[in-house]
Scaffold this motif. Structure first.
Motif, PDB file in Angstrom:
ATOM      1  N   ASN A 103     -11.730  23.368 -57.247  1.00 34.59           N
ATOM      2  CA  ASN A 103     -13.191  23.225 -57.294  1.00 34.59           C
ATOM      3  C   ASN A 103     -13.733  22.710 -55.974  1.00 34.59           C
ATOM      4  O   ASN A 103     -14.747  23.211 -55.468  1.00 34.59           O
ATOM      5  N   LEU A 104     -13.071  21.709 -55.418  1.00 35.29           N
ATOM      6  CA  LEU A 104     -13.527  21.165 -54.141  1.00 35.29           C
ATOM      7  C   LEU A 104     -13.446  22.231 -53.044  1.00 35.29           C
ATOM      8  O   LEU A 104     -14.356  22.344 -52.214  1.00 35.29           O
ATOM      9  N   GLY A 107     -16.321  24.425 -53.100  1.00 41.49           N
ATOM     10  CA  GLY A 107     -17.514  23.793 -52.547  1.00 41.49           C
ATOM     11  C   GLY A 107     -17.646  23.993 -51.048  1.00 41.49           C
ATOM     12  O   GLY A 107     -18.740  23.830 -50.495  1.00 41.49           O
ATOM     13  N   LYS A 152     -17.878  18.260 -55.133  1.00 40.66           N
ATOM     14  CA  LYS A 152     -17.916  19.652 -54.659  1.00 40.66           C
ATOM     15  C   LYS A 152     -19.106  19.860 -53.716  1.00 40.66           C
ATOM     16  O   LYS A 152     -18.985  20.492 -52.670  1.00 40.66           O
TER      17      LYS A 152
END
Length: 243
Positions: A103-104, A107, A152
């Motif tokens: 997820n990061l 981002g 994120k």
């Protein structure tokens, strides 16, 4: 952008989801570099619509949105992200099937560079996420998902972060934790627009606040002043009128 210019200025903006039916009715709004500004008001006042319009998810029918000295009306969200703005929507704000770490990485997908140092800076801010870096986001608690959504958005080190109802559906303990994280992000220099149903808590921590009603900015002032304003208290904070 000159030293005296706002970081973001919304000028007489009209916007909505259906043609000829504007939810925002000529809103004016500004935030200075490093400020924390709360946006409160009753359901249907246009709070989330304002955040979506600033971030390019809705195009105004009229008015200007100036970010870092440039009119960003008509730009797509990914172009706005690259100019230094982050956005955390109220719902669907993480990829549930991906891990915390993935997820990061999503981002910061616009960056063509190694992301390890950026991820580690987020993990140092949110140690609970570091402990769960290989866990799928869908298995996190509500509070942890909210932290991941903010992490994120912080991967690109935005100068402005839009938060849409970050305390929604969280327990009181988790609300306090998330608000403390928001305060800390702001202390580290990121300007924050905080759209929030928890009006009292938002105004307590905000430098300034706006009260929206029927798509207009009805009140504006320092957070503490709005908190103590009898009109604002009676209409929006559940404070009984003195007899």
């Amino acid at each position: 952008m000159s030293a005296s210019s706002p970081l973001l200025e919304v000028q007489d903006v009209y916007a909505g989801y259906v043609k000829d039916l504007d939810i925002l009715q000529g809103i004016n709004f500004r935030i200075e570099p490093g400020e924390l500004v709360a946006v409160i008001g009753p359901n249907g006042a246009g709070k989330s619509t304002l955040a979506k319009t600033i971030f390019g998810l809705l195009t105004p029918h009229q008015g200007r949105i100036v970010f870092q000295g440039q009119n960003i009306v008509g730009l797509k969200s990914d172009q706005i992200v690259q100019r230094g703005m982050g956005y955390v929507p109220q719902i669907s704000n993480v990829f549930r099937s991906l891990t915390v770490e993935e997820n990061l990485e999503m981002g910061a997908f616009v960056l063509n560079q190694p992301l390890q140092s950026l991820k580690e800076s987020v993990f140092s801010r949110f140690p609970r996420l570091a402990d769960r870096r290989k866990q799928r986001a869908g298995t996190l608690s509500g509070g942890e998902r909210q932290m991941l959504a903010m992490g994120k958005a912080l991967m690109l080190k935005p100068s402005l972060l839009l938060l849409d109802e970050p305390s929604a559906a969280l327990s009181p303990i988790l609300v306090n934790s998330v608000f403390e994280q928001i305060r800390e992000i702001n202390r580290n220099g990121t300007a924050i627009v905080l759209v929030e149903q928890n009006a009292r808590k938002a105004l307590e921590m905000a430098d300034r606040g706006y009260v929206l009603e029927a798509g207009r900015d009805r009140f504006e002032g320092r957070g503490i002043d709005l908190l103590n304003d009898p009109k604002v208290g009676e209409l929006y904070l559940g404070v009984a009128k003195a007899h």
